[in-house]
Design a protein around this motif. Structure first.
Motif, short mmCIF file in Angstrom:
data_model
loop_
_atom_site.label_atom_id
_atom_site.label_comp_id
_atom_site.label_asym_id
_atom_site.label_seq_id
_atom_site.Cartn_x
_atom_site.Cartn_y
_atom_site.Cartn_z
N PHE A 63 42.73 42.53 46.66
CA PHE A 63 41.52 43.14 46.11
C PHE A 63 41.32 42.78 44.64
N ALA A 64 42.40 42.60 43.91
CA ALA A 64 42.28 42.20 42.50
C ALA A 64 41.68 40.81 42.38
N GLY A 66 39.62 39.46 44.53
CA GLY A 66 38.21 39.64 44.86
C GLY A 66 37.42 40.17 43.67
N THR A 67 38.03 41.10 42.94
CA THR A 67 37.39 41.62 41.74
C THR A 67 37.23 40.52 40.69
N LEU A 68 38.23 39.68 40.56
CA LEU A 68 38.15 38.58 39.59
C LEU A 68 37.04 37.60 39.97
N ALA A 70 34.31 38.44 41.55
CA ALA A 70 33.08 39.14 41.19
C ALA A 70 32.82 39.04 39.68
N VAL A 71 33.87 39.14 38.88
CA VAL A 71 33.73 39.00 37.43
C VAL A 71 33.24 37.60 37.08
#
Length: 137
Positions: A63-64, A66-68, A70-71
Motif C-alpha cells: 500500500f505504501a 501505491g501511495t507513492l 499516487a504522489v
C-alpha cells in the motif's frame, strides 16, 4: 536415576558401574532428544510469528508503494493535465515491467543452457569405452 553420593560411587565395584552405563547412556540420549524437540518447537513458534509479521510488513509496503505512485501522479499533475500524468506514470511502470521481464527471460534461457548431468554421464561412459570426444593424456 538414583541419588548417590561420591563416596557411594567410590565403593561400588567396577562391574556394577559398567552395568549402570547402558541406563545412563539411554537416559542421556532421551534427554538430548527431548531437548532437541523443545528447541524445534521454540524455533517453529518463533518462525511462525516472524513470518506473520513479515507478511504484514509486505502488505503495508504494497500500500505504501501505491501511495507513492499516487504522489508521483499528483506531482506531475501540477504541471500537466491529470490524465496525462497518470498515463506517463503508467508508461514508466510498463517499461520497467518489460525490462524486468526480459531480464527474467534471459535468466531462464541461461538455465536451460547449463550442461545436462545425464549427458555428462553418457559422455563419461563413452570416454571409458574409448568412443567419442574426450581428452587424451
Amino acid at each position: 536415576m538414583t541419588d548417590r553420593t561420591v563416596n557411594d560411587k567410590n565403593r561400588e565395584p567396577l562391574a556394577a558401574l559398567i552395568g549402570s552405563l547402558p541406563a545412563l547412556v539411554s537416559n542421556l540420549i532421551k534427554a538430548e532428544i527431548d531437548q532437541v524437540k523443545t528447541k524445534a518447537a521454540h524455533l517453529g513458534s518463533y518462525a511462525g510469528k516472524g513470518a506473520v509479521f513479515v507478511a504484514l510488513a509486505l502488505i503495508f509496503l504494497f500500500f505504501a508503494i501505491g501511495t507513492l505512485v499516487a504522489v508521483a501522479i499528483l506531482a506531475l499533475a501540477l504541471v500537466l493535465p491529470a490524465w496525462l500524468s497518470a498515463l506517463i506514470v503508467f508508461v514508466v511502470f510498463l517499461l520497467i515491467a518489460v525490462v524486468l521481464a526480459l531480464i527474467g527471460v534471459s535468466y531462464f534461457k541461461k538455465m536451460s543452457a547449463d550442461p545436462n548431468p545425464i549427458e555428462s554421464v553418457k559422455k563419461d561412459i563413452r570416454a571409458v569405452k574409448g568412443e567419442g570426444e574426450y581428452d587424451r593424456y
